[in-house]
Scaffold this active site. Structure first.
Site, PDB file in Angstrom:
ATOM      1  N   PHE A 148      34.105  22.461 -26.448  1.00 54.24           N
ATOM      2  CA  PHE A 148      35.500  22.546 -26.017  1.00 54.24           C
ATOM      3  C   PHE A 148      36.142  21.166 -25.945  1.00 54.24           C
ATOM      4  CE2 PHE A 148      33.648  26.367 -24.122  1.00 54.24           C
ATOM      5  CZ  PHE A 148      34.629  27.328 -24.341  1.00 54.24           C
ATOM      6  N   ASP A 149      37.380  21.095 -26.399  1.00 57.98           N
ATOM      7  CA  ASP A 149      38.246  19.977 -26.060  1.00 57.98           C
ATOM      8  C   ASP A 149      38.568  20.124 -24.572  1.00 57.98           C
ATOM      9  OD1 ASP A 149      40.293  17.925 -26.325  1.00 57.98           O
ATOM     10  OD2 ASP A 149      41.743  19.561 -26.334  1.00 57.98           O
ATOM     11  N   LEU A 150      38.993  19.043 -23.927  1.00 53.28           N
ATOM     12  CA  LEU A 150      39.319  19.119 -22.500  1.00 53.28           C
ATOM     13  C   LEU A 150      40.827  19.283 -22.271  1.00 53.28           C
ATOM     14  CD1 LEU A 150      38.551  18.971 -19.525  1.00 53.28           C
ATOM     15  CD2 LEU A 150      38.498  16.469 -19.725  1.00 53.28           C
ATOM     16  N   ASP A 151      41.602  18.264 -22.599  1.00 56.68           N
ATOM     17  CA  ASP A 151      43.049  18.298 -22.359  1.00 56.68           C
ATOM     18  C   ASP A 151      43.744  19.316 -23.255  1.00 56.68           C
ATOM     19  OD1 ASP A 151      42.773  16.254 -20.531  1.00 56.68           O
ATOM     20  OD2 ASP A 151      43.275  14.675 -21.964  1.00 56.68           O
TER      21      ASP A 151
END
Length: 216
Positions: free
Chosen positions: A8-11
């Protein structure tokens, strides 16, 4: 498709960081005498590497980018990292994926320590098998390198069951470069046109749809 390894990407994917990031960018620009009031322009910094956005939107030189990044981190480290909120449904989705035996990771342009701090703050860190980000004193990593590092550490040779989930073209492009699948989320800061144009294999309109896709 059944995914076993999910990065997953965070932002813009797990959390909505708009207040903290735009505050940090506004603070950094102010140090150069730039008073940016365009919310759209400030939000464009969410997702891409900072240096790319400072150069693209303000024509900063490498030296100015270095200073602007330092100012940004000054603000973000002090308060911006907590001016953040988890998207509705994310904790439940991560719990369900974990319970289904999925291996979950995070790859972010943020500093690795900062990402861990944010995930700890929101009680999400225990859901992940690994977190990859930038490291102080090291050469800046591309997101594809982060994905490859995660898979290498986990001794994953079959990438057909691995996927990158993110809201910007950088996430999709990193997935393609590293040889894994990609899912673009439309509830973040990238448009349908941006994600489709980058080659996202699947688009998820909201967290519930994303969960259905990831659970197969």
């Amino acid at each position: 498709m059944t995914y076993e390894r999910i990065v997953f990407d965070l932002d813009g994917t797990l959390t909505d960081p708009a207040v903290g990031i735009t505050g940090g960018v506004r603070y950094a620009l102010g140090k150069f005498g730039i008073q940016e009031e365009s919310w759209e322009k400030l939000c464009a910094f969410i997702g891409p590497p900072l240096k790319e956005s400072f150069q693209k939107f303000y024509g900063f030189t490498p030296e100015q980018i270095q200073k602007a990044t330092m100012f940004y981190r000054e603000y973000y480290g002090r308060q911006g990292k907590f001016e953040n909120k988890v998207y509705d449904g994310i904790p439940q989705m991560l719990g369900n994926l974990h319970a289904a035996g999925k291996h979950l990771y995070v790859a972010t342009y943020k500093g690795e320590g900062t990402a861990r701090e944010i995930l700890d703050y929101f009680g999400l860190a225990s859901c992940f098998d690994g977190i990859a980000g930038q490291r102080m004193g090291s050469e800046e990593l591309r997101k594809a390198q982060m994905i490859e590092e995660i898979l290498e550490q986990c001794k994953v040779s079959d990438k057909s069951r691995a996927v990158m989930v993110g809201d910007r073209r950088h996430d999709v492009e990193a997935a393609r470069e590293s040889g894994v699948h990609s899912i673009g989320v439309l509830y973040g800061y990238g448009s349908r046109e941006e994600l489709s144009g980058a080659g996202a294999e699947v688009l998820a309109a909201d967290v519930k749809e994303l969960e259905r896709v990831l659970l197969g």
